[in-house]
Design a protein around this motif. Sequence first.
Motif, PDB file in Angstrom:
ATOM      1  N   ASN A   7      68.612  47.799 -12.181  1.00 37.68           N
ATOM      2  CA  ASN A   7      69.690  47.237 -11.528  1.00 37.68           C
ATOM      3  C   ASN A   7      71.185  47.483 -11.874  1.00 37.68           C
ATOM      4  O   ASN A   7      71.441  47.896 -13.245  1.00 37.68           O
ATOM      5  CB  ASN A   7      69.553  45.649 -11.834  1.00 37.68           C
ATOM      6  N   PHE A   8      71.999  47.337 -10.862  1.00 38.06           N
ATOM      7  CA  PHE A   8      73.492  47.609 -11.378  1.00 38.06           C
ATOM      8  C   PHE A   8      74.109  46.151 -12.019  1.00 38.06           C
ATOM      9  O   PHE A   8      73.113  45.230 -12.302  1.00 38.06           O
ATOM     10  CB  PHE A   8      74.186  47.761 -10.310  1.00 38.06           C
ATOM     11  N   GLU A   9      75.098  46.350 -12.853  1.00 35.63           N
ATOM     12  CA  GLU A   9      75.773  45.208 -13.467  1.00 35.63           C
ATOM     13  C   GLU A   9      75.839  44.240 -12.373  1.00 35.63           C
ATOM     14  O   GLU A   9      76.345  44.618 -11.413  1.00 35.63           O
ATOM     15  CB  GLU A   9      77.135  45.514 -14.288  1.00 35.63           C
ATOM     16  N   SER A  25      83.217  46.475  -9.180  1.00 34.56           N
ATOM     17  CA  SER A  25      81.773  46.299  -9.148  1.00 34.56           C
ATOM     18  C   SER A  25      81.404  45.025  -9.152  1.00 34.56           C
ATOM     19  O   SER A  25      80.479  44.509  -9.157  1.00 34.56           O
ATOM     20  CB  SER A  25      81.381  46.840 -10.653  1.00 34.56           C
ATOM     21  N   ARG A  36      72.442  43.863  -8.552  1.00 35.76           N
ATOM     22  CA  ARG A  36      72.066  44.548  -7.181  1.00 35.76           C
ATOM     23  C   ARG A  36      70.947  45.661  -7.851  1.00 35.76           C
ATOM     24  O   ARG A  36      71.156  46.311  -8.784  1.00 35.76           O
ATOM     25  CB  ARG A  36      73.165  45.457  -6.930  1.00 35.76           C
ATOM     26  N   ILE A  69      68.364  49.010  -8.081  1.00 31.91           N
ATOM     27  CA  ILE A  69      68.656  50.378  -7.817  1.00 31.91           C
ATOM     28  C   ILE A  69      67.180  50.737  -7.430  1.00 31.91           C
ATOM     29  O   ILE A  69      66.248  50.901  -7.983  1.00 31.91           O
ATOM     30  CB  ILE A  69      68.980  50.861  -8.990  1.00 31.91           C
ATOM     31  N   TYR A  84      72.142  57.775  -9.436  1.00 33.35           N
ATOM     32  CA  TYR A  84      72.077  56.580  -9.695  1.00 33.35           C
ATOM     33  C   TYR A  84      71.514  56.207 -11.282  1.00 33.35           C
ATOM     34  O   TYR A  84      70.998  57.336 -11.917  1.00 33.35           O
ATOM     35  CB  TYR A  84      70.744  56.019  -9.035  1.00 33.35           C
ATOM     36  N   SER A 134      79.705  41.649  -8.033  1.00 28.21           N
ATOM     37  CA  SER A 134      78.599  41.511  -7.088  1.00 28.21           C
ATOM     38  C   SER A 134      77.928  40.440  -7.698  1.00 28.21           C
ATOM     39  O   SER A 134      78.661  39.695  -8.293  1.00 28.21           O
ATOM     40  CB  SER A 134      77.528  42.850  -7.496  1.00 28.21           C
TER      41      SER A 134
END
Length: 241
Positions: free
Chosen positions: A135-137, A211, A140, A142, A130, A213
Motif C-alpha cells: 500500500n501507499f501511505e 499524497s 491506497r 498497490i 511502484y 489519501s
Amino acid sequence: MKNLAKKSSLKPLFILAILIGLVGCGEQRAKENGEGQHEEDQEVKAPDQIISVDQAKKMFENYTKRRAPLIERYEDSINRYEKKSRDTFDVARYTYYDYKTIKQYLAYIEQEAKLANVEISTLRFYFSNYPDKPNFEGGRKIVHPRQNSIFIMPTIKEDGKDFGFYTADGEPGKRKAVLLTYELDEYSIEGMGAQEVGSEKSYATFVPNLSTSTSKGPSINFYGNRSTILNEGGSAPPPHQ
C-alpha cells in the motif's frame, strides 16, 4: 402579341433555372473543398508523429532485448537475496487505460485549466516504478508492487517553459494553477511560496501534501486542491501471484 406574352412569361422561369444552376455549382464546390460539412463527417488527418507498425515492432523488440532482461535480472537478484520467491520476475511490457477513462481524464483537465484560466500545452508521460509494498501511505492499494508503470501529467507554458500543474481554489467559482517542476516539486521563486498562475499571478503561502489519501484511495480534492495526474492503468504481463 401571343408570342410576346409567351416570351415574357418564360423569362422568370429562365432566370430561376440559372439561379438554381448557380446554387448547385456552389454547393458542389463547397463539397469538394470540404466546406459546409459537419465536423464529424470530415476526415481527420493523421498526426505527423504516427509511426508504422513495423517501426513500433522494432522499438518493442529493442525494449525486449535491451531493457527487459536487465530489469528481470535485477528483480530476480532481490528475490534470491531476500528469499521472497523462486519465480522469475515478470517485466511489464505495456500499460493501458480504457478509452472512456482517457476521454474523462481529458475532459477533467480541460475543465480545471479553463477554471484556472490557463491553456494546456503538452501531456507528459512519466516512466515510474511502484514501491515494493502492498500500500501507499494513507492506505491506497498497490496492485503491482515493483512493476514499471507510467503516469500522465498536463503542462502549461509560463515564461516560455512547460510546467506541470495542479489546481487550487481561487476566487468564487474559479481556480488557480500551481506550477510543478520537472521533478514534481512545487515551483517557487526564492523567498516565496509555490507560484500560482491564473487570472492574476500571485504567490501561495501554503505547501499542500500531494499524497493526501484515505483508506479507500487518494482524494484528488485535498483541502481545495486537485491533482491532474493520471495513473493506475492496467499492465501486462501481470506479476506472478
